[in-house]
Design a protein around this motif. Sequence first.
Motif, PDB file in Angstrom:
ATOM      1  N   UNK A 176      -5.435   4.879  10.806  1.00 41.71           N
ATOM      2  CA  UNK A 176      -5.992   6.234  10.795  1.00 41.71           C
ATOM      3  C   UNK A 176      -6.132   6.801   9.394  1.00 41.71           C
ATOM      4  N   UNK A 177      -5.384   6.251   8.422  1.00 41.47           N
ATOM      5  CA  UNK A 177      -5.476   6.781   7.057  1.00 41.47           C
ATOM      6  C   UNK A 177      -6.153   5.811   6.095  1.00 41.47           C
ATOM      7  N   UNK A 178      -6.624   4.670   6.610  1.00 43.42           N
ATOM      8  CA  UNK A 178      -7.379   3.742   5.769  1.00 43.42           C
ATOM      9  C   UNK A 178      -8.838   4.205   5.779  1.00 43.42           C
ATOM     10  N   UNK A 179      -9.197   4.986   4.748  1.00 43.00           N
ATOM     11  CA  UNK A 179     -10.523   5.617   4.677  1.00 43.00           C
ATOM     12  C   UNK A 179     -11.133   5.287   3.314  1.00 43.00           C
ATOM     13  N   UNK A 180     -11.912   4.220   3.210  1.00 45.58           N
ATOM     14  CA  UNK A 180     -12.444   3.798   1.905  1.00 45.58           C
ATOM     15  C   UNK A 180     -13.386   4.811   1.250  1.00 45.58           C
ATOM     16  N   UNK A 181     -14.141   5.569   2.045  1.00 43.08           N
ATOM     17  CA  UNK A 181     -15.076   6.546   1.493  1.00 43.08           C
ATOM     18  C   UNK A 181     -14.327   7.771   0.977  1.00 43.08           C
ATOM     19  N   UNK A 237      -4.036   8.394   1.694  1.00 45.67           N
ATOM     20  CA  UNK A 237      -5.147   7.498   2.017  1.00 45.67           C
ATOM     21  C   UNK A 237      -5.631   6.753   0.779  1.00 45.67           C
ATOM     22  N   UNK A 238      -5.708   7.450  -0.349  1.00 45.69           N
ATOM     23  CA  UNK A 238      -6.116   6.822  -1.612  1.00 45.69           C
ATOM     24  C   UNK A 238      -5.170   5.691  -1.987  1.00 45.69           C
ATOM     25  N   UNK A 239      -3.862   5.936  -1.886  1.00 53.48           N
ATOM     26  CA  UNK A 239      -2.861   4.920  -2.209  1.00 53.48           C
ATOM     27  C   UNK A 239      -3.015   3.697  -1.309  1.00 53.48           C
ATOM     28  N   UNK A 240      -3.234   3.930  -0.017  1.00 49.94           N
ATOM     29  CA  UNK A 240      -3.343   2.818   0.926  1.00 49.94           C
ATOM     30  C   UNK A 240      -4.565   1.955   0.619  1.00 49.94           C
ATOM     31  N   UNK A 241      -5.694   2.598   0.382  1.00 50.89           N
ATOM     32  CA  UNK A 241      -6.927   1.857   0.084  1.00 50.89           C
ATOM     33  C   UNK A 241      -6.779   1.078  -1.225  1.00 50.89           C
ATOM     34  N   UNK A 242      -6.063   1.652  -2.179  1.00 50.34           N
ATOM     35  CA  UNK A 242      -5.947   1.034  -3.509  1.00 50.34           C
ATOM     36  C   UNK A 242      -5.083  -0.220  -3.524  1.00 50.34           C
ATOM     37  N   UNK A 243      -4.186  -0.348  -2.548  1.00 53.88           N
ATOM     38  CA  UNK A 243      -3.242  -1.474  -2.561  1.00 53.88           C
ATOM     39  C   UNK A 243      -3.954  -2.816  -2.631  1.00 53.88           C
ATOM     40  N   UNK A 244      -5.027  -2.972  -1.863  1.00 53.55           N
ATOM     41  CA  UNK A 244      -5.681  -4.268  -1.736  1.00 53.55           C
ATOM     42  C   UNK A 244      -6.315  -4.762  -3.031  1.00 53.55           C
ATOM     43  N   UNK A 245      -6.516  -3.882  -3.989  1.00 56.33           N
ATOM     44  CA  UNK A 245      -7.155  -4.289  -5.242  1.00 56.33           C
ATOM     45  C   UNK A 245      -6.222  -5.092  -6.144  1.00 56.33           C
TER      46      UNK A 245
END
Length: 337
Positions: A176-181, A237-245
């Motif tokens: 629910x908080x993985x929001x790339x946009x 959400x920003x932190x979660x999306x950034x992890x994969x980089x």
Amino acid sequence: MLVSILLWLVGGLIVVAFVATGYMVLATRRIAADAERQVPPVGQFVEIDGNRIHYVDTGEGLPILFLHGLGAQLHHFLHPLFGRFGSGYRLIALDRPGSGYSVRAPGTTGRLPEQAEVVRRFIETLGLEKPLVVGHSLGGAIALTLAVEHPEAISGIALLAPLTHMERRIRGLFKAIYIPSTLLRAILANTIAIPMSLKYAGPTLDLVFSPQSPPADYGTAGGGWLGLRPSHFYATSTDLVAIEHDLGHVEQRYGEITMPAGILFGTSDRVLGIGVHGRPMIEKIKELDFESINGLGHMPQFIEPERIIAFVKRIADRAFADRRSPLPQDNFTEPSG
């Protein structure tokens, strides 16, 4: 006639959508204001490269710096641990950029190397002399990044249920908080995200603390209310999306870590499994102090605070071995003549 009816219907739907959106915006502002009344700032602020960092700094002695996890804030350490730690230590906990009352600099991404650099600069700015870094969950990944990219800045790492490896898919708790946009993230943060987070706060906390129960005062003493603010949701959400980089690259460098290091993990952690994020680290970090606790979940500092303090102090003894005050006999000089 049919066209007119359709136009009226479309117009009505637009009005309803605007009214519903307005209601959500107002509800979000009301919830956020209530959250800030429930849990006001408790520390000091310092500017770090455009980031306004909120932190607490208490005690005197050997420096220990605490980094909280995803969606959390400094109360995750301040409330359960600081009052029990005893003398001889300088304890510092910060709200990571965007979390709690810290404000992330414009244009920043939340990526692991960026957050590690902010921590390094924080250490430098406060004049901390190579602290031991304690990281919980995502804070553990940041501590590991700090250890491989800036090992000269710290004396050791003590990790609680740390995020250590990339997983192939996003777990249900995080979808629910993985929001790339970034645009959609901002819209949701200021409309439906906070009312929905409040609605499902109970089940979410039950899962995070499982198989234990969350403390009755988690919302205030544990700082839980602070998650119900648009800025905090956006940062999470920003932190979660950034992890994969970056996490995959950081994983490849764990073998470079030679400083004193410890990991404590609960065997019943339903957020980050010990089989993926815990036990594999035994083979990757030389002389790793690894402690597993049967039946414990993802929030050990709330459930077993005395055991966590003993663990941190054990790693501190190794990290600060050359900085401990010498015993009287160490300075004894046999008289001559």
